[in-house]
Scaffold this active site. Structure first.
Site, short mmCIF file in Angstrom:
data_model
loop_
_atom_site.label_atom_id
_atom_site.label_comp_id
_atom_site.label_asym_id
_atom_site.label_seq_id
_atom_site.Cartn_x
_atom_site.Cartn_y
_atom_site.Cartn_z
N ASN A 1 77.51 -17.32 49.71
CA ASN A 1 77.18 -16.57 48.49
C ASN A 1 75.67 -16.41 48.29
OD1 ASN A 1 77.45 -15.81 45.42
ND2 ASN A 1 76.20 -17.66 45.48
N TYR B 1 67.29 -4.64 50.74
CA TYR B 1 68.51 -5.38 50.37
C TYR B 1 69.74 -4.74 51.02
CZ TYR B 1 72.04 -7.35 47.15
OH TYR B 1 73.14 -7.97 46.60
N ALA B 2 69.83 -3.40 50.95
CA ALA B 2 71.00 -2.70 51.50
C ALA B 2 71.12 -2.96 53.00
CB ALA B 2 70.89 -1.20 51.22
N SER C 1 70.08 -5.55 54.62
CA SER C 1 70.50 -6.94 54.86
C SER C 1 72.00 -7.10 54.61
CB SER C 1 69.70 -7.90 53.97
OG SER C 1 70.15 -7.86 52.63
N LYS C 2 72.52 -6.46 53.58
CA LYS C 2 73.93 -6.63 53.25
C LYS C 2 74.82 -5.85 54.25
CE LYS C 2 73.64 -9.47 49.77
NZ LYS C 2 74.24 -10.82 49.80
N1 LIG Z 1 75.10 -9.86 40.68
C1 LIG Z 1 75.45 -8.73 41.29
O1 LIG Z 1 75.60 -7.69 40.64
C2 LIG Z 1 75.65 -8.70 42.78
C3 LIG Z 1 76.06 -7.47 43.36
C4 LIG Z 1 76.27 -7.42 44.72
C5 LIG Z 1 76.10 -8.56 45.49
N2 LIG Z 1 75.70 -9.73 44.92
C6 LIG Z 1 75.50 -10.90 45.78
O2 LIG Z 1 76.20 -12.02 45.26
C7 LIG Z 1 75.46 -13.21 45.57
C8 LIG Z 1 75.18 -13.99 44.28
O3 LIG Z 1 74.44 -13.17 43.40
P1 LIG Z 1 73.99 -13.61 41.93
O4 LIG Z 1 73.92 -12.38 41.13
O5 LIG Z 1 74.83 -14.75 41.45
O6 LIG Z 1 72.49 -14.09 42.22
P2 LIG Z 1 71.57 -15.24 41.58
O7 LIG Z 1 70.17 -14.85 41.91
O8 LIG Z 1 71.93 -15.49 40.17
O9 LIG Z 1 71.99 -16.53 42.44
C9 LIG Z 1 71.66 -16.65 43.80
C10 LIG Z 1 71.61 -18.12 44.16
O10 LIG Z 1 71.24 -18.21 45.56
C11 LIG Z 1 70.29 -19.25 45.68
N3 LIG Z 1 69.45 -19.06 46.87
C12 LIG Z 1 68.49 -18.13 47.08
N4 LIG Z 1 67.88 -18.34 48.25
C13 LIG Z 1 68.48 -19.41 48.82
C14 LIG Z 1 68.28 -20.12 50.02
N5 LIG Z 1 67.31 -19.77 50.88
N6 LIG Z 1 69.08 -21.19 50.29
C15 LIG Z 1 70.04 -21.58 49.40
N7 LIG Z 1 70.27 -20.94 48.24
C16 LIG Z 1 69.50 -19.87 47.95
C17 LIG Z 1 69.45 -19.15 44.39
O11 LIG Z 1 68.71 -20.36 44.16
C18 LIG Z 1 70.53 -18.89 43.36
O12 LIG Z 1 71.08 -20.08 42.83
C19 LIG Z 1 74.20 -12.76 46.30
O13 LIG Z 1 74.41 -12.84 47.70
C20 LIG Z 1 74.06 -11.32 45.87
O14 LIG Z 1 73.32 -10.56 46.80
C21 LIG Z 1 75.47 -9.83 43.57
#
Ligand SMILES: NC(=O)c1ccc[n+]([C@@H]2O[C@H](COP(=O)([O-])OP(=O)(O)OC[C@H]3O[C@@H](n4cnc5c(N)ncnc54)[C@H](O)[C@@H]3O)[C@@H](O)[C@H]2O)c1
Length: 265
Positions: free
Chosen positions: A91, A156-157, A159-160
């Site tokens: 995640n 970002y795009a 990477s995903k």
């Molecule tokens: N929120 C959205 O709308 C959304 C949409 C599409 C995809 N995502 C994906 O879902 C996932 C979670 O998103 P979120 O919104 O909860 O983000 P967030 O920023 O609230 O949480 C991300 C977590 O990842 C941790 N993190 C970052 N770098 C790290 C590393 N090097 N090692 C370990 N942990 C690390 C951060 O400390 C944080 O706790 C992400 O991969 C994000 O790209 C989120």
């Protein structure tokens, strides 16, 4: 449908907050022993507290997913303590914004290192354990941006999109061991990553009008999907990218349905 995840062991990265924290708590409520990872132990304090209220066997580790040596130590310790790993939820992720000329090389490296290399390193460490068990579930956070990129979101795009192809490739490699590998594509879930609900009202309305369901996603929406994908009920799903965006792709102009309807919002 009854989902039985009791006594399974799950590793969840990026577990300190947002979607990752909710995934940890939802899995724990289903009986999963959760191993929660994030960059610092301090950041994990709230997740640790809430997890231990559900299951005192839950464990937390400071682990930067860019650090292969640390990952190996954490996985070895978790396996020594719990005996197995059934589920890996990749995640953790970071975002970066900006049209290409404005993106510093270091920002590109950070996003690819966390989102792509971090997912790769976690899989590399956990897959040998799952192969020994001849079973496993790997579930990767992609994004709707992997399907349709946003203007100003190319780093970002990209990477995903890489996470999606990593998912498909690994699904192929791991089929003989009955390890399934899937990814999901959330649309817009307000978290500290994006602060959607703190934006000006008109901007929020413009974003919501792109969604068939016209509401922000909730971390629980993702956690429910992760619980299902983790379970035996999902044993025939692998190599899939699941759109969990509230219907961003369903029709061209979803807000027209609201204009035509007599449903009050
Ligand atoms: N929120 C959205 O709308 C959304 C949409 C599409 C995809 N995502 C994906 O879902 C996932 C979670 O998103 P979120 O919104 O909860 O983000 P967030 O920023 O609230 O949480 C991300 C977590 O990842 C941790 N993190 C970052 N770098 C790290 C590393 N090097 N090692 C370990 N942990 C690390 C951060 O400390 C944080 O706790 C992400 O991969 C994000 O790209 C989120």
């Amino acid at each position: 449908m009854h989902i039985d995840l009791s006594e399974k062991v799950a590793i969840v990265t990026g577990a300190a907050r947002g979607i990752g924290k909710e995934i940890c708590l939802s899995l724990a409520r289903e009986g999963v022993i959760v191993v929660a990872l994030d960059v610092t132990e301090a950041a994990l304090a709230s997740t640790a507290h809430d997890l231990h209220e559900i299951d005192p066997r839950a464990r937390t580790y400071a682990c930067d997913i860019r650090d292969a040596a640390r990952i190996d130590t954490v996985i070895a310790d978790a396996v020594a303590a719990l005996g197995r790993i059934d589920i890996l939820v990749n995640n953790a992720g970071v975002v970066d914004e900006g049209v290409i000329e404005t993106v510093a090389e270091a920002r590109w490296d950070l996003v690819q290192d966390v989102n792509v290399k971090g997912t790769f390193l976690m899989c590399k460490a956990v897959i040998p354990v799952m192969k020994r068990q001849r079973s496993g579930r790997i579930i990767n956070a992609a994004s709707f941006a992997a399907i349709v990129p946003r203007v100003g979101g190319v780093v970002y795009a990209a990477s995903k999109a890489a996470v999606v192809q990593l998912t498909r490739g690994l699904a192929g490699e791991l089929g003989p061991w009955e390890i399934t590998v899937n990814a999901y594509a959330p649309g817009m879930i307000p978290t500290e990553m994006n602060h959607f609900t703190e934006r000006p009202a008109q901007e929020q309305e413009e974003l919501l009008s792109t969604l068939t369901l016209h509401r922000w996603g909730r971390p629980e929406d993702i956690a429910n999907l992760v619980c299902f994908l983790s379970s035996d009920r999902a044993s025939y799903i692998t190599g899939a990218l699941i759109d969990i965006s509230g219907g961003k792709l369903a029709t061209q102009l979803p807000h027209e349905a609201y204009a035509l309807s007599d449903v009050n919002r």
